[in-house]
Write an enzyme that holds these catalytic residues in place. Structure first.
Site, PDB file in Angstrom:
ATOM      1  CG  HIS A   1      -1.516   1.387   1.470  1.00 52.60           C
ATOM      2  ND1 HIS A   1      -2.688   1.763   0.839  1.00 52.60           N
ATOM      3  CD2 HIS A   1      -1.116   2.464   2.199  1.00 52.60           C
ATOM      4  CE1 HIS A   1      -2.977   3.009   1.193  1.00 52.60           C
ATOM      5  NE2 HIS A   1      -2.033   3.468   2.009  1.00 52.60           N
TER       6      HIS A   1
ATOM      7  CD  GLU B   1      -3.138   6.296   3.642  1.00 50.50           C
ATOM      8  OE1 GLU B   1      -4.139   5.997   2.979  1.00 50.50           O
ATOM      9  OE2 GLU B   1      -1.978   6.095   3.229  1.00 50.50           O
TER      10      GLU B   1
HETATM   11  N1  UDP Z   1      -9.046  -4.038  -3.688  1.00 52.89           N
HETATM   12  C1  UDP Z   1      -9.673  -5.243  -3.903  1.00 52.89           C
HETATM   13  N2  UDP Z   1     -10.580  -5.332  -4.925  1.00 52.89           N
HETATM   14  C2  UDP Z   1     -10.890  -4.275  -5.712  1.00 52.89           C
HETATM   15  C3  UDP Z   1     -10.236  -3.046  -5.486  1.00 52.89           C
HETATM   16  C4  UDP Z   1      -9.330  -2.956  -4.464  1.00 52.89           C
HETATM   17  O1  UDP Z   1      -9.410  -6.213  -3.210  1.00 52.89           O
HETATM   18  O2  UDP Z   1     -11.739  -4.418  -6.619  1.00 52.89           O
HETATM   19  C5  UDP Z   1      -8.086  -3.923  -2.580  1.00 52.89           C
HETATM   20  C6  UDP Z   1      -6.624  -3.975  -3.037  1.00 52.89           C
HETATM   21  O3  UDP Z   1      -5.880  -4.685  -2.065  1.00 52.89           O
HETATM   22  C7  UDP Z   1      -6.251  -2.511  -3.065  1.00 52.89           C
HETATM   23  C8  UDP Z   1      -7.059  -1.949  -1.907  1.00 52.89           C
HETATM   24  O4  UDP Z   1      -8.268  -2.666  -1.933  1.00 52.89           O
HETATM   25  O5  UDP Z   1      -4.855  -2.315  -2.894  1.00 52.89           O
HETATM   26  C9  UDP Z   1      -7.337  -0.479  -1.976  1.00 52.89           C
HETATM   27  O6  UDP Z   1      -7.860  -0.172  -3.233  1.00 52.89           O
HETATM   28  P1  UDP Z   1      -7.359   1.106  -4.052  1.00 52.89           P
HETATM   29  O7  UDP Z   1      -8.292   1.274  -5.219  1.00 52.89           O
HETATM   30  O8  UDP Z   1      -7.214   2.245  -3.110  1.00 52.89           O
HETATM   31  O9  UDP Z   1      -5.940   0.637  -4.635  1.00 52.89           O
HETATM   32  P2  UDP Z   1      -4.440   1.055  -4.273  1.00 52.89           P
HETATM   33  O10 UDP Z   1      -4.477   2.503  -3.869  1.00 52.89           O
HETATM   34  O11 UDP Z   1      -3.995   0.143  -3.167  1.00 52.89           O
HETATM   35  O12 UDP Z   1      -3.660   0.822  -5.539  1.00 52.89           O
HETATM   36 MG    MG Z   2      -5.691   3.502  -2.478  1.00 54.30          MG
END
Ligand code: UDP
Ligand code: MG
Length: 155
Positions: A115, A126
């Site tokens: 993350h 955060e």
């Molecule tokens: N995630 C998931 N399914 C989805 C979208 C997101 O499991 O359809 C999870 C994934 O682990 C992701 C986190 O939720 O890293 C947060 O989503 P975000 O869109 O914020 O992505 P990131 O910022 O982590 O790239």
């Molecule tokens: Mg995110």
């Protein structure tokens, strides 16, 4: 100089990728100012992902993040937020470019290893959430700073 929050998710820890992923950030020239590992409380994980609380994957995500130890990092550097996100690659590992952490080490959308805060406001909130205690953040100057940056022009 910016600071950002990075997490190594349970899959990264369980797969023995902590060292390799940490090296990506260190070798890039980002400075580690905070580093800790534990199974973090569910309440913190819920707050961290609050923005996604209406999404169908939210409960699974919170469960996953609490299923095993997570490594939390505070990183500092010029444009640290975007630099970190670039090194990570896009959310879905399967689609993420080779050379990125997610592109090189992962196959999954949800189990995507890392993350990173997605903007200055999120980084601030955060870091306040994960590194609330100032004693857990180290103020220090790496000796290599003047070799990583052209300090006259860039800092
Ligand atoms: N995630 C998931 N399914 C989805 C979208 C997101 O499991 O359809 C999870 C994934 O682990 C992701 C986190 O939720 O890293 C947060 O989503 P975000 O869109 O914020 O992505 P990131 O910022 O982590 O790239
Ligand atoms: Mg995110």
């Amino acid at each position: 100089m910016e600071r950002t929050l990075v997490l190594f998710k349970p899959d990264a820890v369980q797969r023995g990728l902590v060292g390799k992923i940490l090296s990506r950030f260190e070798e890039k020239g980002l400075k580690i100012v905070g580093l800790k590992m534990r199974v973090f409380p569910e309440e913190l994980l819920r707050t961290h992902y609050e923005v996604h609380k209406q999404r169908p994957f939210f409960e699974g995500l919170v469960k996953f993040m609490g299923s095993s130890p997570v490594v939390a990092l505070a990183l500092e550097g010029k444009d640290a937020i975007t630099t970190t996100r670039t090194l990570m690659g896009e959310t879905n590992c399967a689609k993420s470019a080779p050379g990125t952490i997610r592109g090189d080490f992962g196959m999954s959308f949800s189990h995507n290893l890392v993350h990173g805060s997605d903007g200055p406001d999120t980084a601030k909130s955060e870091l306040a959430l994960w590194f609330a205690d100032p004693a857990e953040v180290c103020e220090w100057t790496p000796q290599q700073t003047t070799w990583v940056y052209d300090v006259e022009e860039e800092l």
